[in-house]
Design a protein around this motif. Sequence first.
Motif, PDB file in Angstrom:
ATOM      1  N   MET A   1      -6.136  -6.134  -9.854  1.00 38.52           N
ATOM      2  CA  MET A   1      -6.160  -5.027  -9.098  1.00 38.52           C
ATOM      3  C   MET A   1      -7.372  -3.910  -9.535  1.00 38.52           C
ATOM      4  SD  MET A   1      -4.754  -4.965  -6.371  1.00 38.52           S
ATOM      5  CE  MET A   1      -3.521  -4.042  -5.602  1.00 38.52           C
TER       6      MET A   1
ATOM      7  N   THR B   1     -10.519  -2.296  -7.892  1.00 39.87           N
ATOM      8  CA  THR B   1     -10.504  -0.885  -7.823  1.00 39.87           C
ATOM      9  C   THR B   1     -11.704  -0.345  -8.528  1.00 39.87           C
ATOM     10  OG1 THR B   1      -8.193  -0.624  -7.999  1.00 39.87           O
ATOM     11  CG2 THR B   1      -9.546   1.497  -8.421  1.00 39.87           C
TER      12      THR B   1
ATOM     13  N   ASN C   1     -12.068  -2.722  -0.950  1.00 37.32           N
ATOM     14  CA  ASN C   1     -10.862  -1.950  -0.587  1.00 37.32           C
ATOM     15  C   ASN C   1     -10.136  -2.774   0.455  1.00 37.32           C
ATOM     16  OD1 ASN C   1     -10.476   0.917  -1.609  1.00 37.32           O
ATOM     17  ND2 ASN C   1     -12.601   0.789  -1.335  1.00 37.32           N
TER      18      ASN C   1
ATOM     19  N   VAL D   1      -8.278  -5.188  -1.542  1.00 38.56           N
ATOM     20  CA  VAL D   1      -6.748  -4.545  -2.469  1.00 38.56           C
ATOM     21  C   VAL D   1      -5.610  -4.566  -1.242  1.00 38.56           C
ATOM     22  CG1 VAL D   1      -5.900  -2.293  -3.317  1.00 38.56           C
ATOM     23  CG2 VAL D   1      -8.168  -3.045  -4.074  1.00 38.56           C
ATOM     24  N   LEU D   2      -6.052  -4.167  -0.060  1.00 42.59           N
ATOM     25  CA  LEU D   2      -5.238  -3.814   0.975  1.00 42.59           C
ATOM     26  C   LEU D   2      -4.430  -5.218   1.558  1.00 42.59           C
ATOM     27  CD1 LEU D   2      -6.931  -1.315   3.355  1.00 42.59           C
ATOM     28  CD2 LEU D   2      -4.803  -0.787   1.565  1.00 42.59           C
TER      29      LEU D   2
ATOM     30  N   ASP E   1      -2.031  -5.425  -1.426  1.00 42.65           N
ATOM     31  CA  ASP E   1      -0.932  -4.279  -1.219  1.00 42.65           C
ATOM     32  C   ASP E   1      -1.230  -3.575   0.144  1.00 42.65           C
ATOM     33  OD1 ASP E   1       0.752  -2.276  -1.681  1.00 42.65           O
ATOM     34  OD2 ASP E   1      -0.228  -1.361  -3.343  1.00 42.65           O
TER      35      ASP E   1
ATOM     36  N   TYR F   1       0.128  -1.084   1.301  1.00 42.24           N
ATOM     37  CA  TYR F   1       0.538   0.038   1.142  1.00 42.24           C
ATOM     38  C   TYR F   1      -0.059   0.980  -0.012  1.00 42.24           C
ATOM     39  CZ  TYR F   1       4.257  -1.521   4.156  1.00 42.24           C
ATOM     40  OH  TYR F   1       5.037  -2.083   5.316  1.00 42.24           O
ATOM     41  N   SER F   2      -1.186   0.414  -0.165  1.00 40.70           N
ATOM     42  CA  SER F   2      -1.806   1.094  -1.205  1.00 40.70           C
ATOM     43  C   SER F   2      -2.678   2.480  -0.706  1.00 40.70           C
ATOM     44  CB  SER F   2      -3.470   0.457  -1.861  1.00 40.70           C
ATOM     45  OG  SER F   2      -4.179   0.896  -2.631  1.00 40.70           O
ATOM     46  N   TYR F   3      -2.064   3.531  -1.095  1.00 38.85           N
ATOM     47  CA  TYR F   3      -2.336   4.815  -0.370  1.00 38.85           C
ATOM     48  C   TYR F   3      -3.941   5.105  -0.670  1.00 38.85           C
ATOM     49  CZ  TYR F   3      -2.217   9.892  -0.158  1.00 38.85           C
ATOM     50  OH  TYR F   3      -2.332  11.232   0.149  1.00 38.85           O
ATOM     51  N   GLU F   4      -4.315   5.110  -2.080  1.00 35.71           N
ATOM     52  CA  GLU F   4      -5.640   5.279  -2.691  1.00 35.71           C
ATOM     53  C   GLU F   4      -6.606   4.285  -1.802  1.00 35.71           C
ATOM     54  OE1 GLU F   4      -3.206   4.449  -4.642  1.00 35.71           O
ATOM     55  OE2 GLU F   4      -2.493   6.154  -5.437  1.00 35.71           O
ATOM     56  N   SER F   5      -6.373   3.200  -1.496  1.00 33.61           N
ATOM     57  CA  SER F   5      -7.275   2.158  -0.849  1.00 33.61           C
ATOM     58  C   SER F   5      -7.544   2.869   0.516  1.00 33.61           C
ATOM     59  CB  SER F   5      -6.881   0.823  -0.892  1.00 33.61           C
ATOM     60  OG  SER F   5      -6.917   0.586  -1.987  1.00 33.61           O
ATOM     61  N   TRP F   6      -6.566   3.220   1.291  1.00 33.86           N
ATOM     62  CA  TRP F   6      -6.664   3.744   2.664  1.00 33.86           C
ATOM     63  C   TRP F   6      -7.520   4.943   2.736  1.00 33.86           C
ATOM     64  CZ3 TRP F   6      -6.388   0.855   6.626  1.00 33.86           C
ATOM     65  CH2 TRP F   6      -5.344  -0.111   6.622  1.00 33.86           C
TER      66      TRP F   6
END
Length: 171
Positions: free
Chosen positions: A44, A48, A67, A70-71, A74, A76-81
């Motif tokens: 990760m 990132t 990104n 990453v999703l 995960d 639910y990766s807030y930062e990636s969204w």
Amino acid sequence: MLENENDDLDLMLSEVGFLYVDADYFDEAIGFFEKSLALDNENMDVLTDLSYAYEMVNDFESSVRINNMVLDLDPYSYESWINIGKLYSLQSEYDKAIDAFEFALTIDDTHNDVYKLKAHCLLLCNREEEAIRILEECSVRNPDDETLYYALSECYFSLEQYDKMLEQLDK
């Protein structure tokens, strides 16, 4: 490093990539991160920083691709969204950006900045009424945020509602 067989080669490559990012040598960092991911595509930290490096060289498609990796790991990766929303907005793909911001807000709806980003994209899509609703809700939650009133004034200006625009500027 590349000639020696080493179980930690992916980590060594990523560490060199991190150093290049810190020194703002993004093209070089990308090469090391990509080699590291070829050995371990679930790191990760590498994903990132690779996404960030791609963004810094204006390769937004690759940054979105990373990104999305990453999703996949995960969802639910807030930062990636948020990153995906910003990247789509930089590419003038505002509907996709809005969708990404909505996913981020589903995960955590406490940050006015994400609402403002979504409202900005709505405004750019000529969906001023939706943007106004979001910005007004934000101004109730955070009445001291002057940027909200400026954004609202922009919305009212685009709707040619100059009285309401001036009212927001007065606030």
